[in-house]
Design a protein around this motif. Structure first.
Motif, mmCIF file in Angstrom:
data_model
loop_
_atom_site.group_PDB
_atom_site.id
_atom_site.type_symbol
_atom_site.label_atom_id
_atom_site.label_comp_id
_atom_site.label_asym_id
_atom_site.label_seq_id
_atom_site.Cartn_x
_atom_site.Cartn_y
_atom_site.Cartn_z
ATOM 1 N N SER A 168 -11.578 -37.183 42.687
ATOM 2 C CA SER A 168 -11.410 -38.029 43.859
ATOM 3 C C SER A 168 -11.018 -37.151 45.034
ATOM 4 O O SER A 168 -10.099 -36.330 44.909
ATOM 5 C CB SER A 168 -10.330 -39.081 43.598
ATOM 6 N N ARG A 169 -11.709 -37.310 46.175
ATOM 7 C CA ARG A 169 -11.341 -36.588 47.394
ATOM 8 C C ARG A 169 -10.680 -37.604 48.311
ATOM 9 O O ARG A 169 -11.324 -38.314 49.077
ATOM 10 C CB ARG A 169 -12.593 -35.989 48.045
ATOM 11 N N ILE A 191 -16.585 -27.457 37.668
ATOM 12 C CA ILE A 191 -16.525 -28.814 37.127
ATOM 13 C C ILE A 191 -17.075 -29.812 38.149
ATOM 14 O O ILE A 191 -17.993 -30.567 37.871
ATOM 15 C CB ILE A 191 -15.081 -29.196 36.749
ATOM 16 N N TYR A 192 -16.484 -29.818 39.331
ATOM 17 C CA TYR A 192 -16.902 -30.679 40.437
ATOM 18 C C TYR A 192 -16.649 -29.947 41.742
ATOM 19 O O TYR A 192 -15.784 -29.078 41.824
ATOM 20 C CB TYR A 192 -16.102 -31.987 40.456
ATOM 21 N N TYR A 193 -17.404 -30.344 42.763
ATOM 22 C CA TYR A 193 -17.144 -29.815 44.092
ATOM 23 C C TYR A 193 -17.395 -30.891 45.138
ATOM 24 O O TYR A 193 -18.138 -31.854 44.896
ATOM 25 C CB TYR A 193 -17.957 -28.547 44.371
ATOM 26 N N SER A 194 -16.774 -30.684 46.297
ATOM 27 C CA SER A 194 -16.852 -31.672 47.369
ATOM 28 C C SER A 194 -17.013 -30.948 48.696
ATOM 29 O O SER A 194 -16.219 -30.065 49.026
ATOM 30 C CB SER A 194 -15.566 -32.507 47.380
ATOM 31 N N ILE A 225 -20.170 -28.379 34.248
ATOM 32 C CA ILE A 225 -19.494 -28.931 33.066
ATOM 33 C C ILE A 225 -18.682 -30.175 33.440
ATOM 34 O O ILE A 225 -17.497 -30.273 33.171
ATOM 35 C CB ILE A 225 -18.586 -27.889 32.388
ATOM 36 N N SER A 226 -19.311 -31.171 34.035
ATOM 37 C CA SER A 226 -18.584 -32.340 34.540
ATOM 38 C C SER A 226 -18.291 -33.401 33.482
ATOM 39 O O SER A 226 -17.444 -34.277 33.714
ATOM 40 C CB SER A 226 -19.381 -32.963 35.686
ATOM 41 N N ASP A 237 -18.504 -36.669 50.143
ATOM 42 C CA ASP A 237 -19.506 -35.930 49.377
ATOM 43 C C ASP A 237 -18.891 -35.341 48.123
ATOM 44 O O ASP A 237 -18.039 -34.449 48.200
ATOM 45 C CB ASP A 237 -20.091 -34.819 50.239
ATOM 46 N N ILE A 238 -19.285 -35.851 46.949
ATOM 47 C CA ILE A 238 -18.791 -35.380 45.663
ATOM 48 C C ILE A 238 -20.005 -34.975 44.829
ATOM 49 O O ILE A 238 -20.984 -35.733 44.764
ATOM 50 C CB ILE A 238 -18.012 -36.472 44.910
#
Lengths: 112, 116
Positions: B67-68, B46-49, B60-61, B54-55
């Protein structure tokens, strides 16, 4: 298209028997291939990693093989135990894009 | 205690509600991820950081945001939940601090979300 296909989708075996799970991939360029075990209700945990130069690697009763020419890997489980009941997921790391491509997994049930 | 902790473990909500899934890690890893798992499908990103500043979107976002908040915390939000977001969600970490990236992921226990 980068893909990882696992077979069979599910498998039932009796305790003490052996079994082999298959993983075929079309990922290019290839970096490595990892097998994960996912117990029901838990997150996946890495079992073993295979790099391009490795053909066979064992981790206890688990033995993974890799044929980089045919782009196939297998996970062989010897003398199965009830605790082996889980999903086994094959994941290929693409070297070019530093991307992980996941197979759908094989669900293994070991019955007494 | 688990190295990668997800909360809540189970959540049932209604269509249109805002939902936040939280993830914290004590492994000191730099990279964090959110995956979604559906029956018969592989885990999907979905998301990675890669670090706090850095996001990156995964495959499939749409319909999700992240939020990091700190190196150890990575939260996933569904601004307006819909039924097809019903799934098992996993947070994961990886460690590239030594300059080696084998791709090994360390997963949390999962958060089962049901949207009615």
């Amino acid at each position: 298209k980068n893909q990882v296909e696992q077979s069979p989708q599910s498998l039932i075996i009796l305790e003490g028997k052996n079994c082999t799970l298959q993983c075929n991939y079309t990922v290019s360029p290839f970096s490595n291939l990892r097998w994960y075990k996912q117990d029901t209700g838990r997150g996946p945990v890495s079992l073993t990693i295979m790099t391009f130069s490795e053909n066979t690697k064992s981790n206890g009763r688990y033995t993974a093989t890799l044929d980089a020419d045919t782009k196939q890997s297998s996970l062989h489980i010897t003398a199965s135990q009830l605790s082996d009941s889980a999903s086994y997921i094959c994941v290929v790391k693409s070297g070019g894009y530093n991307k992980l491509i996941f197979g759908a997994g094989t669900r293994l049930a070991v019955h007494p | 205690d688990a190295d990668v902790t997800q909360t809540p473990r189970n959540r049932i909500t209604k269509t249109g509600k805002r939902i936040m899934l939280e993830c914290s890690q004590t492994k000191g890893h730099d990279r964090m991820y959110w995956y979604r798992q559906d029956p018969g499908l592989g885990l999907r990103l979905i998301y990675y950081s890669f670090d706090v500043k850095d996001i990156n979107k995964g495959e499939i976002s749409d319909g999700y945001s992240v939020s990091r908040q700190a190196q150890a915390k990575f939260s996933l939000s569904l601004e307006s939940a819909i039924p097809n977001q019903t799934a098992l969600y996993f947070c994961a970490t990886s460690d590239t601090r030594q300059g080696i990236n084998t791709g090994e992921l360390f997963f949390g226990e999962g958060s089962r979300l049901t949207v009615l």
